[in-house]
Design a protein around this motif. Structure first.
Motif, mmCIF file in Angstrom:
data_model
loop_
_atom_site.group_PDB
_atom_site.id
_atom_site.type_symbol
_atom_site.label_atom_id
_atom_site.label_comp_id
_atom_site.label_asym_id
_atom_site.label_seq_id
_atom_site.Cartn_x
_atom_site.Cartn_y
_atom_site.Cartn_z
ATOM 1 N N ILE A 64 -42.431 31.963 -18.324
ATOM 2 C CA ILE A 64 -43.887 32.079 -18.256
ATOM 3 C C ILE A 64 -44.310 32.992 -17.107
ATOM 4 N N THR A 65 -43.600 32.893 -15.984
ATOM 5 C CA THR A 65 -44.096 33.563 -14.773
ATOM 6 C C THR A 65 -43.469 34.930 -14.514
ATOM 7 N N CYS A 119 -45.466 37.411 -20.621
ATOM 8 C CA CYS A 119 -46.190 36.261 -21.184
ATOM 9 C C CYS A 119 -47.693 36.439 -20.889
ATOM 10 N N SER A 120 -48.512 36.386 -21.927
ATOM 11 C CA SER A 120 -49.935 36.675 -21.719
ATOM 12 C C SER A 120 -50.684 35.464 -21.140
ATOM 13 N N LYS A 121 -51.647 35.773 -20.271
ATOM 14 C CA LYS A 121 -52.539 34.756 -19.695
ATOM 15 C C LYS A 121 -53.965 35.265 -19.880
ATOM 16 N N ARG A 138 -58.856 29.947 -16.475
ATOM 17 C CA ARG A 138 -57.768 30.354 -17.379
ATOM 18 C C ARG A 138 -57.855 29.521 -18.658
ATOM 19 N N GLU A 139 -57.915 30.224 -19.805
ATOM 20 C CA GLU A 139 -58.120 29.547 -21.096
ATOM 21 C C GLU A 139 -56.837 29.410 -21.900
ATOM 22 N N LYS A 140 -55.911 30.354 -21.707
ATOM 23 C CA LYS A 140 -54.766 30.393 -22.613
ATOM 24 C C LYS A 140 -53.546 30.977 -21.897
ATOM 25 N N ILE A 141 -52.361 30.419 -22.199
ATOM 26 C CA ILE A 141 -51.092 31.015 -21.742
ATOM 27 C C ILE A 141 -50.221 31.123 -22.980
ATOM 28 N N GLY A 142 -49.776 32.343 -23.302
ATOM 29 C CA GLY A 142 -49.028 32.531 -24.545
ATOM 30 C C GLY A 142 -49.845 31.982 -25.695
#
Ligand code: URA
Length: 230
Positions: free
Chosen positions: A120-121, A127-129, A201-205
């Motif tokens: 993720i990082t 990985c999109s954020k 922040r609304e979304k990760i992946g």
């Protein structure tokens, strides 16, 4: 994973207790007593402690909606830790995959699975954020193109990775980035003469925030799988 970590994940021992057991030769890996706590072992190794087979607890993967005025740290600092909102055991084993500033709200992923959070990082994983950003000034023309090309942040050698900007109103945008440099979103807007006044922040992946501020839930197996690599 390291042997001391394996022992901790399969027992109620603290790290120092696990190391003591390993040093005293009580831990046996594939039939051989191993006294170095840093030895790398795998889940499918046959590992015993005082003759009992050890089986590590499964990793935990948690989503939380971080409230404003909390810090992404395991302990309280200037602001209280967001872990105060998490009512589960062994919180000290957990870490946050991509920290947010104290005044930023929204989606954080919390885990004890280091390989998973690396996916993720690490910027190479792309990985999109997605962040919802409130701005102090109306967005000037051309900023979306500048973000798509890459922004030169102060003190950085390279341009930021291409970022996608979706305009909601003149002072509200959705920004998608694939890195997590220190204060990245605030610095990107500062670099184009604007200022972030709210950041969420609304979304990760493929994982979307769906709990209220201060609430949390475990990720579903398919959400966990999204960030899992062999
Ligand atoms: N970018 C920032 O500037 N702050 C955050 O908390 C997250 C991304």
């Amino acid at each position: 994973m390291r042997l001391d970590r394996f022992v901790c994940k399969s027992t109620e021992l603290t790290k120092s207790e696990a190391i003591e057991c390993i040093h005293s030769g009580e831990v046996v890996v594939n039939g051989v007593s191993v006294c170095d706590e840093a030895t790398q072992v795998h889940e499918n190794n046959d590992i015993t402690w005082k003759g009992s087979l050890l089986k590590p607890r499964p990793f935990r993967h948690i989503l939380m909606n971080k409230p404003s005025g909390t810090v992404c740290s395991n302990v309280d600092e200037v602001y209280p830790s967001l872990f105060n909102h998490l009512a589960i055991e062994r919180k000290s084993e957990l870490h946050i995959a991509g920290r947010l500033d104290a005044d930023t709200t929204g989606l954080v992923l919390i885990t004890d699975d280091g390989r998973w959070s690396f996916n993720i990082t690490h910027p190479d994983k792309k990985c999109s954020k997605v962040y919802r950003v409130g701005l102090s000034r109306a967005l000037r023309e051309g900023v979306a193109d500048e973000f798509a090309t890459g922004i030169q942040l102060q003190g950085e050698q390279n341009l930021t990775h291409p970022a996608e900007l979706e305009v909601i109103t003149s002072k509200e945008v959705l920004l998608t980035i694939t890195e997590g440099k220190f204060h990245q979103v605030k610095r990107m807007f500062a670099a184009v003469g604007n200022r972030v006044v709210s950041l969420h922040r609304e979304k990760i992946g493929e994982v979307t925030l769906d709990v209220r501020s201060g609430e949390w839930r475990y990720l579903s197996p398919s959400e966990v799988q999204f960030f899992t690599t062999e």
